[in-house]
Design an enzyme around this catalytic site. Structure first.
Site, PDB file in Angstrom:
ATOM      1  N   CYS A  43      24.249  -0.854  63.016  1.00  7.49           N
ATOM      2  CA  CYS A  43      23.605   0.430  63.299  1.00  7.49           C
ATOM      3  C   CYS A  43      22.865   0.939  62.060  1.00  7.49           C
ATOM      4  O   CYS A  43      21.885   0.349  61.656  1.00  7.49           O
ATOM      5  CB  CYS A  43      24.629   1.433  63.844  1.00  7.49           C
ATOM      6  N   HIS A  83      27.683  -1.529  68.261  1.00  4.42           N
ATOM      7  CA  HIS A  83      28.869  -1.318  67.419  1.00  4.42           C
ATOM      8  C   HIS A  83      30.070  -2.157  67.870  1.00  4.42           C
ATOM      9  O   HIS A  83      30.939  -1.670  68.602  1.00  4.42           O
ATOM     10  CB  HIS A  83      29.278   0.156  67.489  1.00  4.42           C
ATOM     11  N   GLU A 123      32.608  -2.930  66.048  1.00  2.00           N
ATOM     12  CA  GLU A 123      33.809  -2.385  65.393  1.00  2.00           C
ATOM     13  C   GLU A 123      34.418  -1.227  66.174  1.00  2.00           C
ATOM     14  O   GLU A 123      35.600  -0.911  65.992  1.00  2.00           O
ATOM     15  CB  GLU A 123      33.466  -1.951  63.959  1.00  2.00           C
TER      16      GLU A 123
END
EC number: 6.3.5.3
Length: 1296
Positions: free
Chosen positions: A1136, A1261, A1263
Site C-alpha cells: 500500500c 494488504h 498482512e
C-alpha cells in the site's frame, strides 16, 4: 517568495462537475482548467541544484495532460494567517531532504475560468470554487505573499463591570457569543467585584467554554420541577442508577474521557524495550466512547465530521494514563435528501437558513470527513447508521415541522487499555504541564458555547468561527507517543492526560490540574502558535485539533521527550503544577497575567440550573392504510435512505486496518452491507474480542418519548445478540441524548425518557450506562429574506444507544447471509411484539407522510431478556445459520436484506401472523428472523421454549430456487418480485449519491454489476495446502532473522505487518525513518525490509512519494537504502503506502524498470474493498508455489492505480514475467471493471516484483488478513491461517 507551477489538479469528470454546477447557477462558463501552484517562503536563496531538487519534490500525482492556461485566474489558497496541514508536512519533507532554507512551502490551485463573465458572475463562480472556512481567493499570483505575512500580537481587552456593572457583561455576552445564562452573569459580576478588578476577555471566554452546556452538561445535572411537582433525581443521577444497580465488570465510569469495562486476557502485541515486537500476556480491558459533533457538521460537513471523529479518538487515547483506540463507528441523522432528479414522494421542502448546508450536502461531505480522519489515523470504521426525517406532523406541541436541519453526527468507538493504567495517577507538585500535538491556530473559537445554542441564536460569523480543522496524521503521531508510553507499563511517564476539545487549552489545562488536585502556572507564549497575530484569548481558547495536555513528572520528562522526538510529534512545556488550586497564565510578550483566578471561580461553584417545565400529551391519528398498496410500499421503503443500501457510506472507510477486524459491515461472498454489529479480535493470538452495535428509533419520540428510549436500548441488544457474548452483564451501553431543550414538551419528555431506561428498563435487564453525551440545542430557527415570520425545524427527542460487549469467540458471530449450502432450512420469526403490530412512527408511516398513533415498545423486559439469552445459547451452540433483527421496514426489509446477502430467493408465508398484510409485513415491533437447518429445528424450538419464546416464534418460510422474494398468505400471493428487482431498488440511493460525489462512470459500473443474477460471489481456488506451515522446520532451529518493520510518520499498518512476520518466524523490529536518518539504526543489520501501509506525511506530495523523496534527496539515507537493495542476501516488500514508496525508489532497486507509479484511483475516492485477486507466475520470493491461486484480500487505498507510461509499457511489464498479482472478477477473469478492480489499474495489475524476485510491491494488504478470522468472508473449512500466511512463510523459507 518563490512561485512554482504544479501539475494539473482536476480530472475530466471533476471539471465536468464544476461546469454542471455553473450551469445550474446559470453562469456562462464554457471551460475550467486547474493546476496546482506552489509558493515557497525562503530564508535565503536556493542554488540552481537546490531549486531543481525542490521542483522534483513538488512534482507528484497522476499524469494529466497540461494545457496552456486561458481565461480569468481564480487563485485559491489556504486562508492567510494560517498554516495548512499540507504545508507543515511538505515543509517537513523539504527539511528532511536537506532544503533547510525553505521556511515554508504552501500550495494553491490556480483555476482558469473561460466564458463571458461580468464581475458579479465571476464572484459567484469564485464562491463555487473554494471553501470560505479554510480558503481565500486571489486574482494574481503575487497576492499569495499574504500567506507568509506575520502579524503583530494583538492585546487582550477587558469588560468594565466595575463602572458599567452587570449591563456591560450582558452586552459583551451577546456580542462575543459567550452563551452565558443570566445567573452566570450574576455569578461572574459578583466574583470579579470580590476580586476588585474587571474580567479580561480571555477569562470570560475560558469561563464560557468551561461552563457551557457542551462541557458542563447543566441540563443533565439540573434540579427538575415537572407540572409543579419537584422530581427526586437529576437526569444524570438516573443514568448513574444503572451503575449503582449493576456495577459488575465496569472499571471506570463517569469520571474520565471514556468508560472502561472488563475485557479478556490474551497476548498484547507491541515492541519490547529492545524494539522487537512480542506478545505480552495481560488483561486487555475495553474502553468505550461515543460523541456527537452536530453543530459543526451543519456548518462545514467535512471538517465537522472529521474533527468529530478526531475528538472522539483523542478521548479514547487520553483515557486513564493513556490507551489505544481500536475500532470506530459513525452515524448521521439528517433532514430529507431530495437528490436532484431522484426526489421521493414523501420529501417535502420546508426551507432552511442560509448559514447551514443542505441534508444532501451533509451526506455528501460529512461521511467523507469522518472516513478520511479514521482512514488516515488508522482506525477501522466498522459500524454506523443513517436516518433521514423531515415532516410536518402533529406531535406533543401540535402541528409543526420536525426534522434534522441541525443534524446528528455520531462518532464513537472502542479501544483497549492496560488494567494498571485505567485510573489516572497523581500530579506531583512541580510536574511539567505539556501540550502534545499541533500548533494553535485561530479556528474553532467558541465551539463549546456555539454548539450549546439552538442553531440561529448566534451570528453567522461566530458559527463559522466555531468549526475546527483536521490533521489526522498529526494525531497519529501523538497516538504513537501515547502508545510508546503505555507500553512501558510501570515506567509510563504519563501521570495525567486529557484531550483538547471544546474550549481548547482554556478548558483542558484547568480540567487537568483540577482533576489532579493541583493548580497551574502557565506561560502563554510557550504555546506552539502558527498565528502570532492572535490575541491572548484566541491563543488560549482556540480549538485547534490534534492536541492533548499531559502532566509528566520532572524525573520522567527526558524519557517522554525522547519518545516525542523519535515520533516527530510536536510538544511544548507550557507550565508547571502548583500546590495551590489557582490558575495563572502569564504573557511574556505584554508582561502581564491575562488569567489570574482561583480554580473554584472557574470550575467550582457556578450556579446550578433548575428546570421548571410542563409536560404535553400527544393525540395521534391511526395510520391510514386504505390507499396503500403492498407493492408500492415495498418500493418506497427500499428507497428510504434509512433502509436503502449504505455502500456509499461504507466503502470510503478503511475496514481492515489493524488486522483485528472479525466482522465489518459487508457480509458474505457478495459483500452486502447488512451486518448487525461490529466485532474485533482482542489481539492476534486469541479468539476473544469485542463487539459493538447501535440502537435508535428517534421518530417514535414524536408519539412516545419513553417508548423511543426503550426501543433504542432494545434494538442495540437485538443487533448485538448475534455475537458470542454470553451474559448481559458483559454488555455496557453508551447513551447519546439529543433534544431541543426549551421547546414545549421536550424537557419533560427528556425526563420521561431518561427515567424509562435509567430507573426502569436497564436495571430490569441488568444493564449499565457508564458513558454518554448530551446535545440539548437541536432546533433550527430562521427568517427568510423579506419575510418577518420566523420558521423553525425541531428535532425529535433523539437517543442513540451503543452497546459494547466482551466476545468469547469472534468466530461464532452470525450474519444475515442466508445459507444455500446447508441443506434444507427454515426461517423463524421471533416476534417480541407478540402480534401487536403497532405502526406508529414507522418507516411505512414516513414514506406516506403520516405519523400514526401507537408505537412499538418493550412491553416485557423479561421477554426481551429471554430472547437475548436464547440467541446466546443458539450462537454458542452454532445452531443459527443466519440472523437479522427486525427494525426499519419490518419483516419485509429483514427478509429482503437476508436474501440480498445470500444471493438467493426466499418464500415466506405470513398466514400464521396476526393483522392485515400491511401490518404483518411492515410493522417494526422488536424481534428477529433466524435461519436454522431443519435437522436442528427440534433443538432450536426447545431452546426458544425454555426461554419463554415458543408462543411468539413462527416458522415463516424457506429458500427457493427461483431467485424470487415471495410473501404469501396461505395460497394467495401478497408480494412477489425477483431478488434482482428489489436488490437494485435498494441500491438506487447509494448509486445516486456515488454518481454525484465520485466518478459517475465507476458508480454506473458498480450499479450495473448488481443485475448479474449468476454472479458466483467471492470464491477461492488454492494450488497449495493453506494449513501446511512450510516455515516450521526453520522456526524449529530457533533462528529468528531480523526483519525491519519500516514506518514513517503517518504509517499505520505496521502492527499487523509485524504480527504476520513474527508468526512466520522472523524477529520483527520496529524501525522508524527517524532511526535511520539520525543514525540510531542501520539497514545493514537486517535481512528483510518491509515498508508498511498508511498515510506517510498524510499523502502530501503524492501517496508514498514524500517518504521516498526524503530518501532519494538525503545522501545518507539514499546510500543506506541503495546498499540494502543491492545486497544479494536481502529481500523487501512494500504494501500500500509502502508499495507507493518503493515504486518511487525504483531507481535504487535492481530489476524494477517495469514498475509503474501508483496514482489516484479511477473513482478518485478512497476505496476500501474485499477484492478477489489471482497470483501470477512470477519470481517473487513471497509467492513461490502460489501461482494460479485465487483468493480475496483487503484493499484500502486512495492512490492505487498503476500508471504506466503507455500501453507498450503495460505489455512490457506483462511480458517480463514480473507482474505478481492481478485483480480478477468473481468468474476468475482479470478485470478493469469497478469495483472488482477498485482502482482501475490496466489489466488488473496490483502487485509486481523485481526480475530476481527479491523486491515485491503490492497495493492490497495481505498482512491484514493473514488470520482466517480477519477476512470479511472466508470458506467454512479455513481454520486459523488464511492463504495469505503462505506469503510470509515463503519469505522465512527463502532466508533458510
Amino acid at each position: 517568495m518563490l512561485i512554482l507551477r504544479g501539475a494539473p489538479a482536476l480530472s475530466e469528470f471533476r471539471v465536468n462537475k464544476i461546469l454542471a454546477r455553473c450551469q445550474q447557477s446559470q453562469l456562462p462558463v464554457t471551460n475550467v482548467y486547474a493546476e496546482y501552484a506552489h509558493f515557497a517562503d525562503l530564508t535565503s536563496p536556493l542554488s540552481s541544484a537546490e531549486q531543481t531538487k525542490l521542483e522534483k519534490l513538488l512534482t507528484y500525482g497522476p499524469t494529466i495532460a497540461e494545457h496552456t492556461p486561458a481565461g480569468k485566474l481564480v487563485l485559491v489558497t489556504p486562508r492567510p494567517g494560517t498554516i495548512s496541514p499540507w504545508a507543515s508536512k511538505a515543509t517537513d519533507i523539504a527539511h528532511n531532504c536537506g532544503l533547510k532554507q525553505v521556511h515554508r512551502v504552501e500550495r494553491g490551485i490556480a483555476y482558469y475560468v473561460e466564458g463571458e463573465l461580468n464581475a458579479e458572475q465571476l464572484l459567484q463562480v469564485t464562491a463555487l470554487l473554494h471553501d470560505r472556512m479554510t480558503e481565500a481567493t486571489h486574482s494574481q499570483f503575487e497576492d499569495a505573499a499574504q500567506l507568509f505575512r506575520s502579524d503583530a500580537p494583538r492585546q487582550m481587552s477587558s469588560v468594565d463591570i466595575l463602572s458599567g456593572g452587570r449591563e456591560a457583561l450582558a452586552i459583551a455576552n451577546v456580542e462575543q457569543g459567550f452563551a452565558l445564562a443570566d445567573d452566570e452573569i450574576d455569578y461572574l459580576v459578583e466574583n470579579f467585584i470580590k476580586l476588585g478588578r474587571n474580567p479580561n476577555d480571555i477569562e470570560l471566554f475560558m469561563f464560557a467554554q468551561a461552563n457551557s452546556e457542551h462541557c458542563r452538561h447543566k441540563i443533565f445535572n439540573a434540579d427538575w420541577t415537572i407540572d409543579g411537582e419537584e422530581q427526586p433525581k437529576s437526569l444524570f443521577k438516573m443514568i448513574k442508577n444503572t451503575f449503582e444497580k449493576n456495577p459488575e465488570n465496569v472499571l471506570s465510569a463517569y469520571k474520565d474521557n471514556a468508560a472502561v469495562m472488563k475485557g479478556s486476557k490474551a497476548g498484547r502485541f507491541f515492541p519490547n524495550t529492545q524494539g522487537e515486537y512480542a506478545y505480552h500476556q495481560e488483561d486487555i480491558e475495553i474502553l468505550m466512547k461515543v460523541e456527537t459533533h452536530n453543530h459543526p457538521t451543519a456548518i462545514a460537513p467535512f471538517s465537522g465530521a472529521a474533527t468529530g471523529s478526531g475528538g472522539e479518538i483523542r478521548d479514547e487515547g487520553a483515557t486513564g494514563r493513556g490507551s489505544k483506540p481500536k475500532a470506530g463507528l459513525v452515524g448521521f441523522t439528517v433532514s430529507n435528501l431530495r437528490i436532484p432528479g431522484y426526489e421521493q414522494p414523501w420529501e417535502s421542502d420546508f426551507g432552511k437558513p442560509g448559514r447551514i448546508v443542505t441534508a444532501l450536502d451533509i451526506m455528501t461531505e460529512g461521511p467523507l470527513g469522518g472516513a478520511a480522519f479514521n482512514n488516515e489515523f488508522g482506525r477501522p470504521n466498522l459500524l454506523g447508521y443513517f436516518r433521514t426525517y423531515e415532516e410536518q406532523v402533529t406531535s406533543h406541541n401540535g402541528l409543526e415541522v420536525r426534522g434534522y436541519h441541525k443534524p446528528i453526527m455520531l462518532a464513537g468507538g472502542l479501544g483497549n487499555i492496560r488494567t494498571d493504567h485505567v485510573q489516572k495517577g497523581e500530579i506531583p507538585v512541580g510536574a511539567k504541564l505539556i501540550a502534545l500535538g499541533g500548533p494553535a491556530m485561530n479556528i474553532g473559537l467558541g465551539g463549546g458555547a456555539a454548539s450549546s445554542m439552538a442553531s440561529g441564536q448566534s451570528n453567522e460569523d461566530l458559527d463559522f468561527a466555531s468549526v475546527q480543522r483536521e490533521n489526522p496524521e498529526m494525531e497519529r503521531r501523538c497516538q504513537e507517543v501515547i502508545d510508546k508510553c503505555w507500553q512501558l507499563g510501570d515506567e509510563n511517564p504519563i501521570a495525567f492526560i486529557h484531550d483538547v476539545g471544546a474550549g481548547g487549552l482554556s478548558n483542558a489545562f484547568p480540567e487537568l490540574v483540577n482533576d489532579g488536585g493541583r493548580g497551574g502556572k502557565f506561560q502563554l507564549r510557550d504555546i506552539p502558535n502558527d498565528e502570532p497575530g492572535m490575541a491572548p484569548h484566541e491563543i488560549w481558547c482556540n480549538e485547534s485539533q490534534e492536541r492533548y495536555v499531559l502532566a509528566v513528572g520532572v524525573e520522567d520528562f527526558d524519557r517522554f521527550e525522547a519518545i516525542c522526538k523519535r515520533e516527530r510529534a510536536q510538544y511544548a512545556v507550557i507550565g508547571e503544577a502548583t500546590a495551590e488550586p489557582h490558575l495563572t497564565v502569564a504573557d511574556s510578550h505584554f508582561d502581564n497575567n491575562p488569567v489570574d483566578l482561583p480554580l473554584d471561580v472557574l470550575l467550582g461553584k457556578a450556579p446550578k440550573m433548575h428546570r421548571d417545565v410542563t409536560s404535553k400529551q400527544v393525540v395521534g391519528k391511526a395510520l391510514d392504510v386504505t390507499n396503500i398498496n403492498v407493492a408500492d410500499a415495498a418500493q418506497r421503503l427500499l428507497r428510504l435512505p434509512t433502509i436503502a443500501e449504505k455502500t456509499f457510506l461504507i466503502t470510503i472507510g478503511d475496514r481492515s486496518v489493524t488486522g483485528l477486524v472479525a466482522r465489518d459491515q459487508m457480509v458474505g461472498p457478495w459483500q452486502v452491507p447488512v451486518a448487525n454489529c461490529a466485532v474485533t479480535a482482542a489481539t492476534y493470538d486469541t479468539y476473544h474480542g469485542e463487539a459493538m452495535s447501535l440502537g435508535e428509533r428517534t421518530p417514535a419520540a414524536l408519539l412516545n418519548y419513553a417508548a423511543s428510549a426503550r426501543l433504542a436500548v432494545a434494538e442495540s441488544l437485538t443487533n448485538i445478540a448475534c455475537a458470542n457474548i454470553g451474559s448481559l452483564e458483559n454488555i455496557k451501553l453508551s447513551a447519546n441524548w439529543m433534544a431541543a431543550a426549551g421547546h414545549p414538551g421536550e424537557d419533560a419528555g427528556l425526563y420521561e425518557a431518561v427515567k424509562a431506561i435509567g430507573e426502569e428498563l436497564c436495571p430490569a435487564l441488568g444493564l449499565t450506562i457508564p458513558v454518554g453525551k448530551d446535545s440539548m440545542s437541536m432546533k433550527t430557527t430562521w427568517k427568510d429574506e423579506g419575510d418577518s415570520q420566523e420558521k423553525s425545524v425541531t428535532s425529535p427527542l433523539s437517543l442513540i444507544i451503543t452497546a459494547f460487549g466482551r466476545v468469547d469467540d469472534v468466530r461464532k458471530t452470525v450474519t444475515p447471509q442466508l445459507r444455500t449450502d446447508k441443506g434444507e432450512t427454515s426461517l423463524i420469526l421471533v416476534d417480541l411484539g407478540a402480534g401487536k403490530n403497532r405502526m406508529g412512527a414507522s418507516s411505512l408511516a414516513q414514506v406516506y407522510k403520516q405519523l400514526g398513533d401507537i408505537t412499538p415498545d418493550v412491553d416485557s423486559p423479561e421477554l426481551l431478556k429471554g430472547f437475548y439469552n436464547a440467541m446466546q445459547v443458539l450462537v454458542a451452540d452454532s445452531k443459527l445459520l443466519a440472523y437479522h433483527d427486525r427494525s426499519d421496514g419490518g419483516l419485509f426489509t429483514t427478509v429482503a436484506e437476508m436474501a440480498f446477502a445470500g444471493h438467493t430467493g426466499v418464500t415466506v408465508d405470513i398466514n400464521g401472523l396476526t393483522g392485515n398484510d400491511i401490518e404483518a409485513l411492515y410493522n417494526e415491533e422488536l424481534g428477529a428472523v433466524i435461519q436454522v437447518a431443519n435437522s436442528d429445528l427440534d433443538a432450536v424450538n426447545a431452546v426458544l421454549k425454555d426461554h419463554g419464546l415458543a408462543t411468539i416464534s413462527h416458522i415463516i418460510g424457506t429458500l427457493n430456487s427461483d431467485d424470487a422474494i415471495v410473501f404469501n398468505r396461505g395460497k394467495n400471493t401478497v408480494l412477489s418480485n425477483t431478488r434482482t428487482e428489489l436488490r437494485t431498488m435498494w441500491a438506487e440511493t447509494t448509486y445516486q449519491m456515488q454518481a454525484r460525489r465520485d466518478n459517475p462512470e465507476c458508480a454506473k459500473q458498480e450499479f450495473d454489476a448488481k443485475f448479474d443474477v449468476k454472479d458466483p460471489g467471492l470464491n477461492v481456488k488454492l494450488n497449495f495446502d493453506l494449513n501446511e506451515d512450510i516455515a516450521a522446520p526453520y522456526i524449529a532451529t530457533g533462528a529468528k532473522p531480523p526483519m525491519a518493520i519500516l514506518r514513517e510518520q503517518g504509517v499505520n499498518s505496521h502492527l499487523e505487518m509485524a504480527a504476520a512476520f513474527n508468526r512466520a518466524g522472523f524477529a520483527a523490529i520496529d524501525v522508524h525513518m527517524s532511526d535511520i536518518l539520525e543514525g540510531r539504526l542501520s539497514l545493514e543489520q537486517f535481512k528483510g525490509l518491509v515498508a508498511c501501509g498508511g498515510f506517510s506525511y498524510g499523502d502530501v506530495l503524492g501517496a508514498g512519494e514524500g517518504w521516498a523523496k526524503s530518501i532519494l534527496f538525503n545522501d545518507m539515507a539514499r546510500e543506506q537504502f541503495q546498499s540494502f537493495f543491492h545486497r544479494e542476501d536481502t529481500f523487501s516488500l512494500g504494501v500500500c503506502n509502502g508499495c507507493q514508496m518503493l515504486s518511487t525508489l525504483k531507481e535504487l532497486i535492481p530489476g524494477t524498470e517495469h514498475w509503474p507509479r501508483f496514482v489516484t484511483n479511477k473513482s478518485e475516492r478512497f476505496e476500501a474493498r474485499f477484492s478477489l485477486v489471482e497470483i501470477q507466475e512470477n519470481p517473487s520470493v513471497f509467492f513461490n508455489g502460489m501461482a494460479g491461486s485465487r483468493m480475496p484480500i483487503a484493499v484500502s487505498h486512495g492512490e492505487g492505480h498503476a500508471e504506466f507510461a503507455n500501453d507498450n509499457a503495460v505489455k512490457a511489464a506483462l511480458d517480463s514475467g514480473t507482474v505478481a498479482v492481478k485483480f480478477v472478477d468473481n468468474y476468475g477473469n482479470p478485470t478493469t471493471q469497478y469495483p472488482a478492480n477498485p482502482n482501475g489499474s490496466p489489466e488488473g495489475i496490483t502487485g509486481i516484483t523485481s526480475t530476481d524476485g527479491r523486491a515485491t510491491v503490492m497495493m492490497p494488504h495481505p498482512e491484514r488478513v493473514f488470520r482466517a478470522v480477519a477476512n470479511s468472508w472466508h470458506p467454512d473449512e479455513w481454520r486459523e491461517d488464511s492463504p495469505w500466511m503462505r506469503m510470509f512463510r515463503n519469505a522465512r523459507k527463502n532466508v533458510g
